[in-house]
Design a protein around this motif. Structure first.
Motif, PDB file in Angstrom:
ATOM      1  N   PHE A   1       0.992  -0.975  -0.058  1.00 11.28           N
ATOM      2  CA  PHE A   1      -0.022   0.047  -0.043  1.00 11.28           C
ATOM      3  C   PHE A   1       0.809   1.265  -0.044  1.00 11.28           C
ATOM      4  N   LEU A   2       1.740   1.397   0.778  1.00  7.87           N
ATOM      5  CA  LEU A   2       2.578   2.402   1.135  1.00  7.87           C
ATOM      6  C   LEU A   2       3.429   2.664  -0.323  1.00  7.87           C
ATOM      7  N   THR A   3       3.972   1.731  -0.902  1.00 10.72           N
ATOM      8  CA  THR A   3       4.720   1.839  -1.983  1.00 10.72           C
ATOM      9  C   THR A   3       3.811   2.513  -3.280  1.00 10.72           C
ATOM     10  N   ILE A   4       2.568   1.850  -3.398  1.00  7.29           N
ATOM     11  CA  ILE A   4       1.415   2.173  -4.519  1.00  7.29           C
ATOM     12  C   ILE A   4       1.343   3.812  -4.163  1.00  7.29           C
ATOM     13  N   ILE A   5       1.031   4.036  -2.832  1.00  2.00           N
ATOM     14  CA  ILE A   5       0.650   5.634  -2.573  1.00  2.00           C
ATOM     15  C   ILE A   5       1.801   6.458  -2.883  1.00  2.00           C
ATOM     16  N   ASP A   6       3.038   6.285  -2.437  1.00  2.00           N
ATOM     17  CA  ASP A   6       4.391   6.940  -2.897  1.00  2.00           C
ATOM     18  C   ASP A   6       4.519   7.097  -4.386  1.00  2.00           C
ATOM     19  N   THR A   7       4.446   6.292  -5.187  1.00  2.00           N
ATOM     20  CA  THR A   7       4.477   6.160  -6.525  1.00  2.00           C
ATOM     21  C   THR A   7       3.509   7.121  -7.198  1.00  2.00           C
ATOM     22  N   HIS A   8       2.284   6.768  -6.826  1.00  3.07           N
ATOM     23  CA  HIS A   8       0.965   7.552  -7.344  1.00  3.07           C
ATOM     24  C   HIS A   8       0.911   9.114  -6.848  1.00  3.07           C
ATOM     25  N   VAL A   9       1.236   9.404  -5.910  1.00  2.00           N
ATOM     26  CA  VAL A   9       1.382  10.880  -5.190  1.00  2.00           C
ATOM     27  C   VAL A   9       2.318  11.599  -6.050  1.00  2.00           C
ATOM     28  N   THR A  10       3.718  11.122  -6.120  1.00  5.37           N
ATOM     29  CA  THR A  10       4.704  11.792  -6.763  1.00  5.37           C
ATOM     30  C   THR A  10       4.311  11.746  -8.391  1.00  5.37           C
ATOM     31  N   THR A  11       3.606  11.037  -8.865  1.00  9.46           N
ATOM     32  CA  THR A  11       3.128  11.174 -10.296  1.00  9.46           C
ATOM     33  C   THR A  11       2.271  12.015 -10.505  1.00  9.46           C
ATOM     34  N   VAL A  12       1.270  12.083  -9.799  1.00 13.45           N
ATOM     35  CA  VAL A  12       0.018  13.182  -9.526  1.00 13.45           C
ATOM     36  C   VAL A  12       0.661  14.556  -9.471  1.00 13.45           C
ATOM     37  N   VAL A  13       1.624  14.671  -8.690  1.00 14.32           N
ATOM     38  CA  VAL A  13       2.225  16.159  -8.362  1.00 14.32           C
ATOM     39  C   VAL A  13       2.716  16.549  -9.652  1.00 14.32           C
TER      40      VAL A  13
END
Length: 539
Positions: A473-485
């Protein structure tokens, strides 16, 4: 079934139904594939590169607005000097940003400087040769006028284009400091009318006529006044009519007051209707604001029996005789067709452009090119999705089917969000859809590999699924948040196509978090609840 699992399933079903409603609307019986396709195409708005249309880059001549501000200042300064009995030799405009007042009497220096400091704080004042002063517009004032001109131009063009009824036009600032505006009109294959509406000046003025009859030429008007026009007046070109003998065809000159009684900024509304004087033509009716009516009423009452010029874009359209007091309404007559009167009313409602525009670039994208783009983009999306599906099912077996369901739901949510938000799908946007598929697969692979690690460590399937999702979960959130930014920055600073890519990518990533974590996890729980405890997980 576990009550908690039951509510999760109902929530997912509600999301699916809401998305299908956004894409196809309410089902109609009997329905057909063609009707569903038509509803879908109506809900998803296509950009210029897919639908075809017109692409233009305009340059606003902001120096005209600066020059106009200088003209207004010159007229205002002249009036104030006359009212305060400050004598001077000559006042003239030296450039777009400079005014020279010459031959001031020494005893008037103090009163002149006091007047400037009180009324003209946005001008720098310096002594000039011959007992005069040179007024120079401050750089901050120039920059402010240019900024306001660009903002007003964008808003005016947007109002005019919106009134034409075009779908999802793009009107925004373009370039870096070149005073350019990007205009994209999806679905508009013939830009002739749009260009005519955009570049129409729409500057309406109602002015008092000094001489009741027009002159056949500018030289004749000057000769009638001894070569010098009366103070506060100017000659304005108008239209000749058959009742004005001796005039050159298509030309007439009117002597008008320099300052208008009413301008286009005072308009409250404008609309076209059939002409009451010429039934075969149309006229434009307009109404004035309350403040303008307070000025217009007394003016018309004092000038009954005299003509009043209706000036449009610095050209006398007509000069009707005032028959009675007029407070808050009027009409513009002429040999207008219905479409011409409609477009004129549209321009007057939208407001006048603050400066003229120059066309730097114009391209027309044909619908065939858009159809090719749609077909190639659709084929690329379908092929990539099929390849991913086959790989996931082949490599992860039944768990791969779980990933396929999550991917399909991700695409449905993405398209439904575009429909609900009214976002425009562009060719780069399709690239964003394909990238979303890749990110969705990446999320599923992370989860599945974590579950495999837990199973190899000897954990039971239920425990392995829970731990696998928690650790991924944390890895997915991390990659998605950076891409969304990153996508947000693309949206803020990019142009139309880049922003289309950013929109689809952002929506797809947010939807992917929901499908790869919530939906996929619910499917695993539903599957494990139906299988014996000792059964192996197909992954």
């Amino acid at each position: 079934m576990n009550p908690n699992l039951k509510w999760k399933a109902l929530f997912i079903l509600a999301i699916v139904l809401l998305c299908l409603y956004g894409l196809f609307g309410l089902p109609q019986f009997p329905t057909s594939l063609a009707a569903a396709k038509q509803n879908f195409s109506r809900q998803i708005k296509l950009g210029l590169d897919l639908q075809g249309g017109t692409h233009m880059i305009l340059q606003v001549q902001v120096q005209e607005a600066v020059s106009q501000y200088t003209d207004q200042t010159l007229d205002r300064l002249t009036k104030l000097l006359r009212d305060k009995n400050i004598s001077y030799g000559q006042i003239e405009k030296k450039s777009d940003t400079q005014i020279l007042v010459s031959n001031l009497a020494p005893e008037n220096y103090g009163a002149f400087r006091d007047l400037l400091s009180d009324q003209f704080a946005d001008w720098d004042v310096a002594p000039a040769a011959g007992g005069g002063y040179l007024l120079t517009m401050k750089p901050g004032t120039v920059a402010s006028i240019e900024t306001q001109t660009m903002t007003q131009a964008v808003e005016t063009i947007r109002r005019r284009i919106d009134a034409l009824g075009l779908t999802e036009p793009v009107i925004q600032l373009h370039g870096r400091g070149e005073n350019e505006i990007l205009v994209q009109l999806p679905g508009e294959g013939d830009p002739t009318r749009a260009k005519a509406v955009i570049q129409a000046g729409g500057q309406l003025e109602l002015r008092r006529v000094e001489d009741p009859t027009p002159y056949p030429s500018e030289a004749a008007a000057l000769a009638a006044h001894g070569g010098v026009l009366p103070p506060g007046t100017e000659l304005v070109r108008g239209k000749a009519s058959a009742s004005q003998p001796g005039q050159t065809a298509g030309e007439s000159w009117w002597l008008l007051d320099r300052l208008p009684i009413v301008t286009g900024r005072d308009l409250r509304s404008a609309s076209e209707s059939r002409s009451t004087d010429n039934p075969g033509y149309y006229q434009v009716n307009f109404s004035l604001s309350t403040e303008a009516a307070r000025r217009f009423g007394p003016f018309t009452e004092q000038n009954i029996g005299r003509p009043m010029a209706i000036v449009l874009d610095h050209r006398v359209q007509s000069a009707p005789v005032i028959q009675s007091r007029i407070d808050d309404s009027g009409r513009i007559t002429g040999q207008f067709g219905q479409q011409e009167a409609h477009d004129l009313a549209l321009v007057l409602r939208a407001g006048a452009l603050p400066a003229s525009i120059k066309y730097l670039e114009e391209r027309t994208v044909g619908p065939s090119l858009g159809a090719d783009s749609i077909r190639h983009g659709f084929e690329a999306s379908v092929v990539s999705l099929l390849v991913v599906m086959v790989f996931m099912v082949f490599y992860y077996r039944l768990s791969g089917v779980n990933a396929v369901v999550a991917l399909i739901l991700n695409l449905i949510i993405l398209l439904a969000a575009l429909a609900y938000f009214g976002a425009v799908l562009t060719l780069p946007g399709i690239a964003g859809v394909i990238l979303t598929i890749g990110m969705g697969v990446d999320s599923n692979v992370l989860v599945f590999e974590r579950i495999r690690e837990e199973l190899r460590a000897g954990k039971a399937p239920v425990s392995a699924v829970e731990t696998g999702f928690q650790r991924a979960f944390l890895t997915i959130i991390d990659t998605h948040v950076t891409t969304v930014v990153s996508a947000i920055f693309l949206f803020l600073f990019g142009t139309g196509p880049v922003r289309g890519f950013a929109v689809t990518l952002t929506i797809g990533l947010i939807a992917n978090v929901f499908t790869a974590i919530y939906v996929s996890r619910t499917i695993f729980h539903w599957h494990l609840a139906r299988t014996p405890r000792q059964a192996e997980l197909s992954i």
